[in-house]
Design a protein around this motif. Structure first.
Motif, PDB file in Angstrom:
ATOM      1  N   VAL A 349       0.760  -1.099   0.044  1.00 24.50           N
ATOM      2  CA  VAL A 349       0.042  -0.178  -0.036  1.00 24.50           C
ATOM      3  C   VAL A 349       0.771   1.148   0.091  1.00 24.50           C
ATOM      4  O   VAL A 349       1.634   1.440   0.777  1.00 24.50           O
ATOM      5  N   ARG A 350       0.614   2.153  -0.856  1.00 22.87           N
ATOM      6  CA  ARG A 350       1.244   3.645  -0.765  1.00 22.87           C
ATOM      7  C   ARG A 350       1.106   4.342   0.291  1.00 22.87           C
ATOM      8  O   ARG A 350      -0.060   4.456   0.995  1.00 22.87           O
ATOM      9  N   TYR A 351       2.197   5.090   0.736  1.00 19.02           N
ATOM     10  CA  TYR A 351       1.966   6.005   2.016  1.00 19.02           C
ATOM     11  C   TYR A 351       2.746   7.164   1.615  1.00 19.02           C
ATOM     12  O   TYR A 351       3.518   7.574   0.823  1.00 19.02           O
ATOM     13  N   LYS A 352       2.341   8.310   2.178  1.00 19.63           N
ATOM     14  CA  LYS A 352       3.159   9.547   2.226  1.00 19.63           C
ATOM     15  C   LYS A 352       3.100  10.469   3.591  1.00 19.63           C
ATOM     16  O   LYS A 352       2.287  10.208   4.416  1.00 19.63           O
ATOM     17  N   THR A 353       4.000  10.960   3.959  1.00 18.80           N
ATOM     18  CA  THR A 353       4.224  11.659   5.604  1.00 18.80           C
ATOM     19  C   THR A 353       3.464  12.978   5.109  1.00 18.80           C
ATOM     20  O   THR A 353       4.270  13.632   4.365  1.00 18.80           O
ATOM     21  N   ILE A 354       2.452  13.342   5.731  1.00 17.16           N
ATOM     22  CA  ILE A 354       1.862  14.764   5.610  1.00 17.16           C
ATOM     23  C   ILE A 354       1.960  15.374   7.007  1.00 17.16           C
ATOM     24  O   ILE A 354       0.920  14.874   7.710  1.00 17.16           O
TER      25      ILE A 354
END
Length: 523
Positions: A349-354
């Motif tokens: 699953v793709r992730y991103k730190t926001i």
């Protein structure tokens, strides 16, 4: 002898070449329906296709009863002139009082009419027995459709019934109307299930008498028993056939693919999942849906692609906007990677730190328990999973979706359908004022420029300027991607080979397949 025989064939050939086959009056047509009639009453008929089907053959719309109409220069005042000598099928006179009563009752909140919103803010007054005046607060370009969609009811039947008690009237199942057919009889089983309703031609109908003498509706518990009766020629036709069941029809038949002004889409609610506020994510989701595959596998080609808020069969649709908008997994992947959504090797699953918070591309989609929608979501999930987008589908009964999910707006994604009024007035689906229930803005879309354009479309008198506004609206919504438009299924209507003169390819609602029922013939 040879000369006489030759002369006979010459005369016979001339007879057939000069003779034209014409429809004759008579015959019985039997329509099959799954479910039960409840309110055959234009005031309170809700979303039941059966009720709306029966209303279509029993009641005329106000525009059909109108001899002429005139509109003021500012487009705010409409005056209609009823035809003379109109009668209800019980021989009572139809006049302006009936139209006035119908509209006033719809406008009464206690009636809880599904037409309530269409008639708010409109003043109506009787000028004389044959004239009615409508006064609008603002110009409305599509008011003629309001008149066309309004079936009036008899004041002498319902006028003395308290509004709150309308649903208790026996006339909801034994209606008095003014259409091509009139109620004749009903068969009810011991458990209360209405198995059949019969209708006969209305001799007081204001147009030519229908060719088919008797129209019968038979009601079924399920599709299997309905299909069985069609295959054994116990019924003449039925609507809403699942395209996957076409092969189950065993007799010679007519198959009509009818287009409707509607679309199904995945509505994205960014209020419940902040990741959906990312425009690039929404665009990647849109590009990774293979609509052509869905139409082929789910509908066996009996559907068309939906591109935007205006269906392709409604005036104002702009095809040029969507020419470069094709399915592309590669482009969707490129968008996500450019937007810094990284693939997690452990769970895929793709992730991103926001803002120091790790966000995942994981969503929940509410799916009504309708087979073609469940199948559609399964196909969509396949591609999204390949991109590293996890989707959890929650399948709920349609009644629960209508009562709970739409009311609370508590969903991240929702696959659902919108039905238009055969015109490009889509304000109720996209204006920010319609975000909360009972509004129909299911993506909770909020764009001030779009709001202004939607208002202009309703009021702009110039067709050229209105067309320009419609193009702007489609461009804005396409660019924002608040929903993922999917498809428009055909409405499949099946009849036996005895029916002639069914000449429709586009209908505003399923019930409108009966709009020319007076011209059908069997003999």
């Amino acid at each position: 002898m040879v000369c006489a025989l030759s002369l006979f064939f010459i005369v016979l050939n001339f007879y057939y070449s000069a003779t034209k086959e014409l429809p004759a009056h008579g015959g019985t047509y039997i329509e099959g329906e799954i479910g039960q009639p409840t309110f055959i009453n234009p005031l309170i008929a809700n979303v039941s296709d059966i009720d709306l089907d029966l209303i279509e053959i029993l009641f005329s719309n106000l525009l059909d009863l109108t001899e002429n109409y005139k509109v003021s220069q500012d487009n705010k005042t409409w005056t209609i002139f009823l035809k003379k000598d109109l009668k209800w099928d019980d021989n009572k006179e139809i006049n302006a009082d009936d139209a006035l009563f119908t509209i006033k009752t719809i406008q009464d909140p206690d009636t809880r009419s599904p037409l309530f919103l269409n008639w708010q803010g409109i003043e109506v007054e009787k000028i004389n027995d044959n004239e009615i005046r409508f006064i609008l607060k603002n110009p409305y370009n599509f008011f003629l459709d309001n008149l066309r969609n309004l079936k009036i009811v008899p004041q002498h039947i319902f006028g003395n019934i308290p509004t709150a008690n309308l649903k208790l009237s026996r006339y909801n199942l034994e209606p008095v109307g003014n259409g091509p057919y009139k109620f004749k009889s009903a068969l009810t089983e011991k458990d209360g299930f209405i198995s059949e309703m019969a209708f006969e031609t209305n001799p007081l109908y204001h147009k030519s008498a229908p060719f088919i003498g008797t129209f019968i509706f038979k009601f079924y518990h399920n599709e299997e028993s309905l299909m069985g009766d069609f295959n054994t020629k116990k019924i003449s036709g039925f609507g809403g056939l699942n395209p996957q069941n076409i092969s189950e029809i065993k007799i010679n038949h007519n198959l009509f693919n009818l287009n409707l002004p509607r679309y199904y889409a995945v509505f994205l609610n960014s209020n419940t999942n902040a990741v959906l506020q990312d425009k690039e994510v929404r665009k990647a989701l849109r590009l990774s849906v293979d609509k052509e595959k869905i139409i082929k596998e789910v509908f066996e080609e009996h559907a068309s692609i939906a591109d935007g808020p205006i269906p392709s069969n409604v005036s104002g649709y702009s095809q040029a906007i969507y020419k470069g908008d094709s399915f592309s997994m590669a482009e969707a992947q490129q968008i996500l990677e450019k937007d810094s959504w990284l693939l997690n090797a452990e769970d895929g699953v793709r992730y991103k730190t926001i803002k120091k918070t790790r966000q995942k591309l994981e969503f929940e989609i509410i799916t009504p328990e309708i087979p073609f929608l469940v199948e559609t979501v399964d196909l969509i999930k396949e591609n999204w999973n390949k991109l590293g987008i996890k989707v959890n589908s929650v399948v709920l009964p349609l009644a629960d979706v209508n009562k709970e999910v739409l009311r609370t707006r508590n969903y991240q994604m929702l696959i659902f359908g919108n039905i238009l009024n055969n015109n490009p007035d889509v304000l109720s689906f996209w204006h920010s004022s319609e975000r909360l229930y009972p509004g129909l803005n299911l993506s909770l879309y909020n764009n001030k420029e779009a709001d202004k354009i939607l208002e202009n479309i309703r009021q702009e008198l110039s067709p050229e300027k209105r067309a320009s506004e419609l193009e702007k609206l489609q461009n804005i919504i396409h660019d924002d991607s608040p929903v993922i438009f999917l498809f428009n299924p055909n409405y499949i209507y099946v009849t036996d080979n005895n029916l002639s003169n069914f000449n429709l390819s586009f209908i505003a609602t399923p019930a409108h397949r009966f709009e020319n029922v007076g011209k059908w013939y069997m003999e």
